[in-house]
Design a protein around this motif. Structure first.
Motif, short mmCIF file in Angstrom:
data_model
loop_
_atom_site.label_atom_id
_atom_site.label_comp_id
_atom_site.label_asym_id
_atom_site.label_seq_id
_atom_site.Cartn_x
_atom_site.Cartn_y
_atom_site.Cartn_z
N VAL A 34 -0.43 75.24 149.95
CA VAL A 34 1.01 75.31 150.15
C VAL A 34 1.57 76.50 149.38
CG1 VAL A 34 1.24 72.84 150.56
CG2 VAL A 34 1.45 73.71 148.24
N SER A 35 2.63 77.08 149.94
CA SER A 35 3.32 78.20 149.29
C SER A 35 4.80 78.11 149.63
CB SER A 35 2.73 79.54 149.76
OG SER A 35 2.88 79.69 151.17
N GLY A 36 5.63 78.77 148.83
CA GLY A 36 7.05 78.76 149.09
C GLY A 36 7.74 77.60 148.42
N GLN A 37 8.99 77.43 148.76
CA GLN A 37 9.84 76.44 148.13
C GLN A 37 9.66 75.07 148.77
OE1 GLN A 37 11.76 77.05 145.42
NE2 GLN A 37 12.32 74.89 145.32
N TYR A 41 7.31 71.03 153.44
CA TYR A 41 6.42 72.11 153.88
C TYR A 41 6.17 71.94 155.38
CZ TYR A 41 5.56 72.86 148.92
OH TYR A 41 5.72 73.12 147.58
N ARG A 42 6.07 73.06 156.07
CA ARG A 42 5.83 73.04 157.52
C ARG A 42 4.46 73.64 157.80
NH1 ARG A 42 7.48 78.38 159.14
NH2 ARG A 42 8.71 79.38 157.50
N ARG A 391 17.41 76.24 158.73
CA ARG A 391 16.83 75.65 157.53
C ARG A 391 15.33 75.43 157.67
NH1 ARG A 391 18.67 70.02 154.47
NH2 ARG A 391 17.43 70.35 152.56
N THR A 394 13.28 78.25 156.48
CA THR A 394 13.22 78.54 155.05
C THR A 394 12.31 77.58 154.28
OG1 THR A 394 15.14 77.11 154.56
CG2 THR A 394 15.59 79.40 155.16
N LEU A 395 11.73 76.60 154.96
CA LEU A 395 10.87 75.64 154.27
C LEU A 395 9.59 76.31 153.77
CD1 LEU A 395 11.10 72.54 156.65
CD2 LEU A 395 12.51 73.07 154.65
N GLY A 396 8.97 75.66 152.79
CA GLY A 396 7.66 76.12 152.36
C GLY A 396 6.65 76.03 153.48
N VAL A 397 5.53 76.72 153.32
CA VAL A 397 4.52 76.82 154.36
C VAL A 397 3.22 76.19 153.87
CG1 VAL A 397 3.15 78.40 155.78
CG2 VAL A 397 5.56 78.90 155.32
N GLU A 399 -0.87 75.75 155.01
CA GLU A 399 -1.89 76.33 155.87
C GLU A 399 -3.23 75.68 155.57
OE1 GLU A 399 -1.85 80.47 155.07
OE2 GLU A 399 -0.15 80.89 156.38
#
Length: 453
Positions: A34-37, A41-42, A391, A394-397, A399
């Motif tokens: 996971v990465s981002g905020q 997470y998507r 929105r 802007t979610l975390g990602v 993979e």
């Protein structure tokens, strides 16, 4: 007695509810990075993992944290189209002439436009004498169309047959041009029949002008009609996700069938044309139930023809997104057929996005493949209150941390396996003891009741 048995069933229900799903209940598992905020997470669910599902609606997909706890999640099945309305309009076109002896390239022309930006006149920068000019392409005036352009339809004089390939460029000021890929039109005659291809797909973007430059100017057709299709929408359709090649079978000449690895909502197919100079008018059929009747899906022309040292290939057919399990292709043998063995087939579907709420410590793991579990996705509006498309972006990602392939879950360590087995044994032991205790209590109450006179 009634209260006693109700209590026993209540205990059974409580015991069943306490038994949560575990990662080991699923046949396929892939670790996630996971990465981002966060905390949401998507994840774009890979098709290779979707094919490992035991349930057609992906009800057997889960995300677990490091402690093996399931995470709340939602599934977003991205639609095939977001178009509200489509329009087709005839546009003006202007020839682009150049010196026949000059190097191939973009011809230099003088352009006169009206107050609204519409084209009035297009002439070469230098005067060309008759017989010295060559038609290199056409300039299309699409300034009156405000919506994104989705399709181009060309018609030309009947004496031009074969394939014509050209590059497509777009501009808003006639000075700066951006590439829009390549197009191809065709007109073929065989066996007293004519096959024509007039439509070219555009990328769904707005543009005031289009420039078509033929790869072989000597064979450029003289256009007789130009139609441009536009779509009034603010959304661009999601890109398709393609499967790995699927092997088929042929039990009858010029008829091929393929069993899909899972029930899929197919948007497009691609037939492998390995043999050069293949030409095949085809009819495609499909069905969801392998024992049901075949339903017609699409007809078209598939080909791979070599011309001027290049292969002109049309190997795809569009579909309507119906859920299918099996496909059948019937080929008109007057075009030569596609051989005795079934060609490889690839299918394309719309992507599926999974959004989960991270709870507990990572790393997180995606699990899929169980015929026993019940579907547990939440509506996206419940998972993320007040969510909208902006929105979501802007979610975390999340993979896959490894290549997403269908694999069996790794065997648990001895300590983990022992703890898990002991937990299950203890749970069943408590359940059995509880049932026996309740049965003894019921028997005791029955024995102690005085006999009726």
């Amino acid at each position: 007695m009634i209260k006693t048995w109700c209590g026993m069933f209540g205990l059974l229900a409580a015991m069943a509810a306490a038994a949560q799903e575990q990662p080991g209940d699923f046949t396929n598992q892939v670790p996630l990075s996971v990465s981002g905020q966060g905390p949401w997470y998507r994840l774009d669910l890979p098709l290779a993992l979707q094919l490992g599902a035991r349930q057609a609606d992906l009800g057997d997909v889960r995300v677990f944290n490091a402690a093996g706890e399931p995470q709340a999640y939602a599934l977003i099945h991205q639609g095939a189209r977001h178009q509200q309305s489509e329009h087709q309009a005839s546009v003006k076109w202007f020839p682009l002439y150049d010196d026949a002896e000059s190097a191939p390239g973009t011809p230099k022309v003088r352009v006169q436009t009206g107050p609204s930006g519409s084209l009035i006149e297009v002439q070469p920068e230098e005067e060309l004498e008759a017989g010295e000019e060559v038609l290199r392409g056409w300039l299309l005036d699409t300034s009156a169309i405000k919506e994104p352009l989705t399709q181009l339809s060309l018609d030309w004089s009947s004496e031009r047959e074969g394939f014509q390939r050209f590059s497509i460029e777009a501009s808003d000021d006639l000075q700066h041009w951006r590439p829009w890929g390549e197009g191809q039109v065709a007109r073929l005659s065989f066996a007293d029949e004519r096959i024509e291809q007039h439509e070219v797909t555009l990328p769904g973007l707005p543009a005031r002008y289009l420039r078509l430059l033929w790869q072989v100017p000597q064979s450029a057709p003289v256009l007789s009609q130009v139609l441009v299709q536009s779509s009034a929408t603010d959304h661009v359709p999601s890109p398709l996700v393609w499967s790995e090649p699927i092997k088929g079978s042929s039990l009858k000449a010029n008829e091929y069938t393929w069993m899909l690895p899972a029930a899929l909502a197919v948007e497009r197919i691609q037939v492998g044309l390995d043999q050069p100079n293949s030409l095949a008018p085809v009819d495609l059929f499909g069905r969801y139930d392998p024992n049901g009747s075949w339903e017609p899906l699409e007809s078209g022309l598939l080909y791979r023809l070599t011309q001027n040292g290049q292969d002109a290939v049309q190997s795809e057919l569009p579909l309507r997104g119906e859920t299918l399990r099996q496909l059948k292709l019937q080929v008109d043998d007057r075009g030569g057929g596609l051989g005795a063995e079934a060609p490889l087939l690839r299918v394309a579907v719309r992507p599926v996005q999974l959004v989960f709420l991270a709870r507990g410590a990572g790393p997180y793991r995606l699990a899929i493949g169980s015929a026993a579990v019940q579907g547990a996705p939440l509506p996206i509006g419940t998972l993320i209150p007040g969510v909208d498309e902006q929105r979501l972006g802007t979610l975390g990602v999340a993979e896959p941390a490894i290549t997403p392939v269908i694999v069996a879950p790794p065997p648990p360590s001895a300590a983990v396996a022992s703890a898990s087995n002991w937990k299950r044994i203890s749970l069943w032991l408590v359940l059995v003891i509880g049932v026996l205790a309740l049965a003894a209590m019921a028997w005791s109450l029955t024995r102690s009741r005085p006999n009726s006179p």
